[in-house]
Design a protein around this motif. Structure first.
Motif, PDB file in Angstrom:
ATOM      1  N   LEU A 234     -55.562 -36.796  79.797  1.00  0.00           N
ATOM      2  CA  LEU A 234     -54.380 -36.456  80.590  1.00  0.00           C
ATOM      3  C   LEU A 234     -53.238 -37.421  80.269  1.00  0.00           C
ATOM      4  N   GLY A 235     -52.054 -36.850  80.079  1.00  0.00           N
ATOM      5  CA  GLY A 235     -50.887 -37.670  79.758  1.00  0.00           C
ATOM      6  C   GLY A 235     -50.635 -37.866  78.279  1.00  0.00           C
ATOM      7  N   VAL A 236     -51.570 -37.413  77.425  1.00  0.00           N
ATOM      8  CA  VAL A 236     -51.367 -37.506  75.972  1.00  0.00           C
ATOM      9  C   VAL A 236     -50.322 -36.472  75.555  1.00  0.00           C
ATOM     10  N   ASP A 237     -49.423 -36.843  74.665  1.00  0.00           N
ATOM     11  CA  ASP A 237     -48.341 -35.960  74.233  1.00  0.00           C
ATOM     12  C   ASP A 237     -48.861 -34.722  73.505  1.00  0.00           C
ATOM     13  N   TYR A 238     -48.162 -33.618  73.725  1.00  0.00           N
ATOM     14  CA  TYR A 238     -48.402 -32.414  72.927  1.00  0.00           C
ATOM     15  C   TYR A 238     -47.774 -32.649  71.554  1.00  0.00           C
ATOM     16  N   VAL A 239     -48.545 -32.431  70.501  1.00  0.00           N
ATOM     17  CA  VAL A 239     -48.034 -32.530  69.134  1.00  0.00           C
ATOM     18  C   VAL A 239     -48.477 -31.291  68.376  1.00  0.00           C
ATOM     19  N   ALA A 240     -47.512 -30.528  67.884  1.00  0.00           N
ATOM     20  CA  ALA A 240     -47.819 -29.290  67.159  1.00  0.00           C
ATOM     21  C   ALA A 240     -48.070 -29.588  65.680  1.00  0.00           C
ATOM     22  N   HIS A 241     -48.896 -28.748  65.056  1.00  0.00           N
ATOM     23  CA  HIS A 241     -49.138 -28.776  63.599  1.00  0.00           C
ATOM     24  C   HIS A 241     -49.671 -30.129  63.114  1.00  0.00           C
ATOM     25  N   SER A 242     -50.379 -30.838  63.960  1.00  0.00           N
ATOM     26  CA  SER A 242     -50.832 -32.185  63.599  1.00  0.00           C
ATOM     27  C   SER A 242     -51.895 -32.189  62.506  1.00  0.00           C
ATOM     28  N   ILE A 243     -52.594 -31.080  62.334  1.00  0.00           N
ATOM     29  CA  ILE A 243     -53.651 -31.065  61.313  1.00  0.00           C
ATOM     30  C   ILE A 243     -53.232 -30.293  60.054  1.00  0.00           C
ATOM     31  N   GLU A 244     -51.953 -29.952  59.976  1.00  0.00           N
ATOM     32  CA  GLU A 244     -51.433 -29.279  58.785  1.00  0.00           C
ATOM     33  C   GLU A 244     -50.899 -30.338  57.823  1.00  0.00           C
ATOM     34  N   LYS A 245     -51.620 -30.595  56.755  1.00  0.00           N
ATOM     35  CA  LYS A 245     -51.230 -31.617  55.793  1.00  0.00           C
ATOM     36  C   LYS A 245     -51.094 -31.024  54.397  1.00  0.00           C
ATOM     37  N   ASP A 246     -50.372 -31.727  53.550  1.00  0.00           N
ATOM     38  CA  ASP A 246     -50.183 -31.277  52.170  1.00  0.00           C
ATOM     39  C   ASP A 246     -51.491 -31.331  51.387  1.00  0.00           C
ATOM     40  N   GLY A 247     -51.556 -30.534  50.342  1.00  0.00           N
ATOM     41  CA  GLY A 247     -52.686 -30.600  49.430  1.00  0.00           C
ATOM     42  C   GLY A 247     -53.877 -29.784  49.889  1.00  0.00           C
ATOM     43  N   GLU A 248     -55.034 -30.134  49.347  1.00  0.00           N
ATOM     44  CA  GLU A 248     -56.265 -29.406  49.643  1.00  0.00           C
ATOM     45  C   GLU A 248     -56.645 -29.554  51.118  1.00  0.00           C
ATOM     46  N   GLU A 249     -57.364 -28.566  51.632  1.00  0.00           N
ATOM     47  CA  GLU A 249     -57.842 -28.627  53.011  1.00  0.00           C
ATOM     48  C   GLU A 249     -58.748 -29.837  53.186  1.00  0.00           C
TER      49      GLU A 249
ATOM     50  N   MET B 209     -56.951 -27.046  82.606  1.00  0.00           N
ATOM     51  CA  MET B 209     -56.595 -28.308  81.950  1.00  0.00           C
ATOM     52  C   MET B 209     -56.270 -28.004  80.494  1.00  0.00           C
ATOM     53  N   HIS B 210     -55.085 -28.387  80.060  1.00  0.00           N
ATOM     54  CA  HIS B 210     -54.631 -27.942  78.737  1.00  0.00           C
ATOM     55  C   HIS B 210     -53.500 -28.806  78.210  1.00  0.00           C
ATOM     56  N   ALA B 211     -53.222 -28.649  76.907  1.00  0.00           N
ATOM     57  CA  ALA B 211     -52.036 -29.215  76.277  1.00  0.00           C
ATOM     58  C   ALA B 211     -51.022 -28.075  76.212  1.00  0.00           C
ATOM     59  N   PRO B 212     -50.010 -28.079  77.084  1.00  0.00           N
ATOM     60  CA  PRO B 212     -49.220 -26.864  77.301  1.00  0.00           C
ATOM     61  C   PRO B 212     -48.217 -26.470  76.227  1.00  0.00           C
ATOM     62  N   LEU B 213     -47.298 -27.359  75.851  1.00  0.00           N
ATOM     63  CA  LEU B 213     -46.260 -26.979  74.904  1.00  0.00           C
ATOM     64  C   LEU B 213     -45.507 -28.207  74.456  1.00  0.00           C
ATOM     65  N   VAL B 214     -44.672 -28.033  73.424  1.00  0.00           N
ATOM     66  CA  VAL B 214     -43.884 -29.140  72.877  1.00  0.00           C
ATOM     67  C   VAL B 214     -43.032 -29.765  73.983  1.00  0.00           C
ATOM     68  N   GLY B 215     -43.039 -31.079  74.040  1.00  0.00           N
ATOM     69  CA  GLY B 215     -42.255 -31.793  75.042  1.00  0.00           C
ATOM     70  C   GLY B 215     -43.032 -32.093  76.310  1.00  0.00           C
ATOM     71  N   ALA B 216     -44.254 -31.577  76.386  1.00  0.00           N
ATOM     72  CA  ALA B 216     -45.088 -31.802  77.567  1.00  0.00           C
ATOM     73  C   ALA B 216     -46.303 -32.639  77.176  1.00  0.00           C
ATOM     74  N   LYS B 217     -47.148 -32.916  78.161  1.00  0.00           N
ATOM     75  CA  LYS B 217     -48.343 -33.721  77.942  1.00  0.00           C
ATOM     76  C   LYS B 217     -49.564 -32.962  78.461  1.00  0.00           C
ATOM     77  N   VAL B 218     -50.741 -33.391  78.052  1.00  0.00           N
ATOM     78  CA  VAL B 218     -51.971 -32.787  78.563  1.00  0.00           C
ATOM     79  C   VAL B 218     -51.969 -32.897  80.083  1.00  0.00           C
ATOM     80  N   GLU B 219     -52.255 -31.775  80.753  1.00  0.00           N
ATOM     81  CA  GLU B 219     -52.133 -31.736  82.209  1.00  0.00           C
ATOM     82  C   GLU B 219     -53.151 -30.771  82.801  1.00  0.00           C
ATOM     83  N   ILE B 220     -53.273 -30.835  84.121  1.00  0.00           N
ATOM     84  CA  ILE B 220     -54.051 -29.858  84.887  1.00  0.00           C
ATOM     85  C   ILE B 220     -53.055 -29.009  85.655  1.00  0.00           C
ATOM     86  N   SER B 221     -53.212 -27.691  85.584  1.00  0.00           N
ATOM     87  CA  SER B 221     -52.249 -26.798  86.240  1.00  0.00           C
ATOM     88  C   SER B 221     -52.169 -27.069  87.738  1.00  0.00           C
ATOM     89  N   GLU B 222     -50.973 -27.031  88.265  1.00  0.00           N
ATOM     90  CA  GLU B 222     -50.771 -27.239  89.701  1.00  0.00           C
ATOM     91  C   GLU B 222     -51.426 -26.119  90.494  1.00  0.00           C
TER      92      GLU B 222
END
Length: 285
Positions: free
Chosen positions: A60-75, A247-260
């Motif tokens: 909880l409180g960890v930043d949402y980061v999109a495309h974090s596992i998309e890297k250049d080169g081979e998988e 409990m989820h990582a909702p969207l860019v600009g938000a953090k991991v949270e539990i729905s109200e």
């Protein structure tokens, strides 16, 4: 002796090239902290579902980061624990939960388990081997005995998906744009998904079946977006009000949270959400 040293260096380089992995010292520290948490809270003694929920709360409180596992080169296996999207959040909760129950607490164990969950049949074989569509993730991890789809038995209704977004929009995916030979492979995977039967609980019926959802179950939210199957994923968590929240990582600009709001209320607020698939993690042997 010099030749032997050079041979060892060469083998090391080749191994790194063939089996590349990306992670940082901070990722290793975070991984170790989860195992320390398990020891402090004696999570090993809890059912797997409850371990998953506790690990989720530790994010909880960890930043949402999109495309974090998309890297250049081979998988390659990418470990990125300093920021999470909805899928990497769910995968990590499940990965740590399973490791804790098996008393496997090394970073090598973590990478092996994450690979098993994230990739088709647990094998990295270029970009198409990653389980990109979450309905495919469900199918493959059910086959592997990692999760059980309980949606039908708790009141789910028959549905079929019509996925095509990746093959029709390769320009939106770096690896498909750079490797057009992957597109037919993805298209074949889409056809396989579309041939399967799935069950879901429409969002207006979730409250009716909420009591059958357990703390730590995995929730996949179906979507009405064209060409897609699952729009969002997270972990069910039972709160002090006795209700299941999301409990989820909702969207860019938000953090991991539990729905109200409890899960039914959360779903009702988002038009593109159509219902849920409920997965129960299987206790590792």
């Amino acid at each position: 002796m010099k030749k032997l040293f050079l041979l060892i260096v060469l083998v090391s380089v080749l191994f790194t090239t063939v089996f590349p992995q990306i992670y940082t010292d901070e990722d290793v520290k975070i991984c170790e902290s989860k195992f320390s948490l398990a020891l402090e809270k004696n999570l090993y003694a809890l059912p797997l579902n409850d371990v998953i929920a506790e690990i989720g709360k530790s994010f909880l409180g960890v930043d949402y980061v999109a495309h974090s596992i998309e890297k250049d080169g081979e998988e390659q296996l990418v470990v990125f624990l300093t920021g999470l999207d909805c899928t990497t959040f769910l995968e990590n909760c499940l990965t740590f939960g399973r490791l804790i129950k098996q008393n496997k607490i090394s970073f090598e164990d973590y990478k092996e388990e994450l690979t098993k969950i994230r990739y088709r049949n647990g094998v990295i074989d270029r970009y198409p081997s990653r389980l990109h569509y979450f309905s495919d993730w469900i199918h493959n991890n059910t086959k592997k005995g990692i999760v059980k789809d309980i949606t039908k038995e708790i009141g789910g209704e028959l549905t079929k998906f019509n996925v095509s977004f990746m093959s029709k929009n390769p320009d939106k995916y770096k690896h498909l744009k750079e490797n057009p030979e992957f597109v037919p492979v993805i298209e074949k995977q889409e056809k396989e998904i579309n041939s399967r039967k799935y069950y879901y609980i429409p969002k207006n019926k979730v409250e009716e079946h909420e009591s059958k959802i357990q703390n730590g179950d995995l929730i996949a939210i179906t979507t009405n977006l064209s060409g897609l199957d699952i729009g969002h994923v997270g972990v069910a968590v039972k709160m002090d009000d006795g209700r299941i929240h999301f409990m989820h990582a909702p969207l860019v600009g938000a953090k991991v949270e539990i729905s109200e709001n409890p899960l039914p209320g959360y779903l009702a607020k988002v038009k593109k959400h159509t219902g849920i698939i409920v997965l129960r993690p299987v206790e590792p042997k």
